[in-house]
Motif scaffolding. Structure first.
Motif, PDB file in Angstrom:
ATOM      1  N   ASP A   9       0.726  -1.128   0.019  1.00  0.00           N
ATOM      2  CA  ASP A   9      -0.207   0.408   0.157  1.00  0.00           C
ATOM      3  C   ASP A   9       1.008   1.335   0.060  1.00  0.00           C
ATOM      4  N   VAL A  43       1.735   5.248  -0.487  1.00  0.00           N
ATOM      5  CA  VAL A  43       1.117   7.042   0.158  1.00  0.00           C
ATOM      6  C   VAL A  43       2.110   8.111  -0.750  1.00  0.00           C
ATOM      7  N   ARG A  57      -1.611  12.441  -9.533  1.00  0.00           N
ATOM      8  CA  ARG A  57      -3.434  11.789  -9.344  1.00  0.00           C
ATOM      9  C   ARG A  57      -3.088  10.758 -10.597  1.00  0.00           C
ATOM     10  N   GLU A  71      -3.382   2.451  -9.427  1.00  0.00           N
ATOM     11  CA  GLU A  71      -4.936   1.893  -8.234  1.00  0.00           C
ATOM     12  C   GLU A  71      -5.422   0.772  -9.769  1.00  0.00           C
ATOM     13  N   ARG A  77      -3.680   0.011  -3.457  1.00  0.00           N
ATOM     14  CA  ARG A  77      -4.850   0.731  -3.058  1.00  0.00           C
ATOM     15  C   ARG A  77      -3.227   2.204  -2.517  1.00  0.00           C
ATOM     16  N   THR A  87      -3.028   6.287  -1.391  1.00  0.00           N
ATOM     17  CA  THR A  87      -3.441   7.541  -0.938  1.00  0.00           C
ATOM     18  C   THR A  87      -2.364   8.343  -1.768  1.00  0.00           C
ATOM     19  N   VAL A 127      -0.997  12.639  -2.279  1.00  0.00           N
ATOM     20  CA  VAL A 127      -1.139  13.576  -1.631  1.00  0.00           C
ATOM     21  C   VAL A 127      -0.347  14.475  -1.893  1.00  0.00           C
ATOM     22  N   ALA A 172      -1.851   9.707   6.794  1.00  0.00           N
ATOM     23  CA  ALA A 172      -2.453   8.639   5.811  1.00  0.00           C
ATOM     24  C   ALA A 172      -1.930   7.422   5.653  1.00  0.00           C
ATOM     25  N   LYS A 177      -3.510   5.727   8.382  1.00  0.00           N
ATOM     26  CA  LYS A 177      -5.051   5.098   7.979  1.00  0.00           C
ATOM     27  C   LYS A 177      -4.716   3.669   7.220  1.00  0.00           C
ATOM     28  N   LEU A 178      -3.899   3.610   6.970  1.00  0.00           N
ATOM     29  CA  LEU A 178      -3.787   1.983   5.820  1.00  0.00           C
ATOM     30  C   LEU A 178      -2.569   1.554   7.014  1.00  0.00           C
TER      31      LEU A 178
END
Length: 232
Positions: free
Chosen positions: A27, A29, A39, A46, A51, A53, A55, A71, A74-75
């Motif tokens: 995963d 970040v 993005r 993705e 997964r 994130t 930022v 972030a 949260k993972l």
């Protein structure tokens, strides 16, 4: 799944390493200053099932660094922190006599101060991980004297020493400063825009980083070329 924070991850080495880790089930970040490109990178990963994130922000901003670590929390927490974001100090590079002092300050702020700030923010989570790891992306300019590379090289030399001390102070972690060698990146193009010599793609050095993660040698400074040759 293990969780990695990678700065400067929208393109170049950061993006290539993110792709390799995603393929292994990590995963992620991801950080970069340009939100649109970041993005796009996140969406591509993705689509492969990772997964991610994304930022967007500047690593010199303490609030942004806190957001990255939150972030990751949260993972599941931070298992790997890769400080890849870099600033040259001048674009294109110039001799020290012409290096703007503000540019040198920017290089030190991005390459050293922000890297330490992010480590400090992530340290509780890294210590809690069974395989807490910090990777700082170095340069041969940190160890060799190349004309016009003085400011950038000085910042990377400082980063190398900081990583070495961190490795001593945090024996429960692995802390590796990695010199990736020559690569065809936007950073290099901005540094030496008149250099037309072909250089390898960043993806070519990613196996060196993966070897470190697989074998987990002692904390220290490693050159990707040596890891790649030894791994054959």
């Amino acid at each position: 799944m293990p969780v990695a924070i990678i700065t400067g991850a929208s393109k170049g080495l950061g993006r290539a390493l993110a792709g390799a880790l995603a393929a292994r089930g990590w995963d992620l970040v991801l950080d970069a200053r340009t939100s649109e490109v970041l993005r796009e990178t996140a969406a591509e990963l993705e689509a492969r099932g990772a997964r991610v994130t994304a930022v967007a922000g500047d690593v010199t901003d303490a609030g942004h660094r806190a957001e990255l670590v939150a972030a990751a929390g949260k993972l599941g927490g931070v298992d790997l922190l890769v400080s890849n974001a870099s600033a040259l100090g001048a674009e294109p590079l110039v001799r020290l006599e012409a290096l703007p002092l503000e540019g040198l300050r920017r290089a030190l702020e991005v390459n050293v101060v922000a890297a330490l700030g992010l480590v400090q923010e992530a340290l509780p989570s890294l210590r809690a991980s069974e395989a807490g790891t910090v990777i700082t992306v170095s340069s041969d300019a940190a160890a060799e004297a190349y004309e016009t590379w003085g400011g950038y090289g000085a910042s990377k030399a400082a980063l190398d020493h900081m990583a070495a001390v961190l490795g001593e102070e945090e024996p429960g972690l692995r802390v590796w400063a990695v010199d990736p060698g020559d690569m065809a990146t936007d950073l290099y193009a901005a540094a030496v825009p008149d250099d037309d010599d072909p250089r390898p793609a960043p993806a070519g050095v990613v196996p060196a980083f993966l070897r470190l993660l697989d074998e987990r040698p002692a904390s220290g400074r490693y050159a990707a070329v040596s890891l790649l040759v030894e791994g054959r």
